[in-house]
Scaffold this active site. Structure first.
Site, PDB file in Angstrom:
ATOM      1  N   ASP A  15      -5.518  13.382  31.131  1.00  0.00           N
ATOM      2  CA  ASP A  15      -5.670  13.014  29.723  1.00  0.00           C
ATOM      3  C   ASP A  15      -6.442  11.707  29.658  1.00  0.00           C
ATOM      4  OD1 ASP A  15      -4.636  13.589  26.815  1.00  0.00           O
ATOM      5  OD2 ASP A  15      -4.381  11.437  27.130  1.00  0.00           O
ATOM      6  N   HIS A 174      -0.017   9.710  22.998  1.00  0.00           N
ATOM      7  CA  HIS A 174      -1.400   9.218  23.075  1.00  0.00           C
ATOM      8  C   HIS A 174      -1.544   8.056  24.058  1.00  0.00           C
ATOM      9  CE1 HIS A 174      -3.072  11.964  20.171  1.00  0.00           C
ATOM     10  NE2 HIS A 174      -2.061  11.712  19.365  1.00  0.00           N
ATOM     11  N   ASP A 179       0.832  11.538  28.338  1.00  0.00           N
ATOM     12  CA  ASP A 179       0.332  12.838  27.894  1.00  0.00           C
ATOM     13  C   ASP A 179      -0.091  13.712  29.064  1.00  0.00           C
ATOM     14  OD1 ASP A 179       0.893  11.881  25.403  1.00  0.00           O
ATOM     15  OD2 ASP A 179      -1.176  11.716  24.732  1.00  0.00           O
TER      16      ASP A 179
END
Length: 200
Positions: A15, A174, A179
């Site tokens: 991510d 986030h 994530d």
């Protein structure tokens, strides 16, 4: 003739958080990765997604940014200008980490969706290290994987439409590492999932 041996795949959930829609004009600000599992000819084996992880916050590469994109990550861009890792250093460290955890296997990046994260990751790897440990196409999109298994059109898929047992119980924060770990659990669940056949 002996059957050809298949090299195992080592799936790495990645991510990234960025301050705009595309790399170059805009910057990747953080990169998180977690080993999700390994697959060979005998099947898939999930990993503990918290065991083998990588995280770096990066110095921006341009002065441009989209305030809305920056706000999603919650990162302080001014702090990263001062204290963020040099991209060439961070991406070299990432490549070394990938090669280490994937020893004896082919690393495959997986993401949800993979397209945005792969675009930044691959661009940064080529721009700052000259190569990618994933090659030019070693990525797997979890959204597509679910759509194919569920027999749904891709654009009909969202996490909210998935069976609850597939989803990680972790919050989507986030923060790139949080994530990546969450998505590693989703990936392992998807790999093990066998949807019930549709009624005739």
């Amino acid at each position: 003739m002996a059957p050809r041996r298949v090299k195992p795949s080592l799936y790495i959930s990645v991510d990234i958080e960025a301050d705009g829609p595309i790399p170059g004009p805009y910057s990747m600000l953080s990169l998180g990765a977690a080993v999700a599992g390994r697959q060979d000819a005998d099947g898939f084996e999930a990993a503990d997604p918290e065991e083998l992880t990588f995280y770096r916050e990066l110095r921006p590469i341009s002065e441009q940014f989209v305030p809305e994109a920056l706000a999603v990550s919650g990162l302080d861009r001014e702090r990263l200008v001062r204290d963020g890792a040099e991209p060439a250093v961070a991406l070299a460290e990432f490549t070394g980490w990938v090669n280490g955890v994937a020893a004896g296997a082919q690393p495959v990046m997986c993401g949800y969706p993979a397209s945005y994260d792969w675009t930044f990751l691959y661009w940064y790897l080529i721009r700052f290290t000259g190569s990618s440990p994933f090659g030019h196409s070693g990525c797997l999109d979890m959204k597509t994987l679910y759509a194919v298994k569920a027999g749904l059109p891709l654009r009909a898929v969202a996490k909210g439409t998935m069976p609850r047992e597939l989803l990680s119980r972790r919050r989507h924060t986030h923060h790139a590492l949080d994530d990546a770990v969450e998505q590693a659990e989703l990936f392992a669940n998807l790999m093990a999932w066998r949807p019930a056949p549709s009624a005739p």
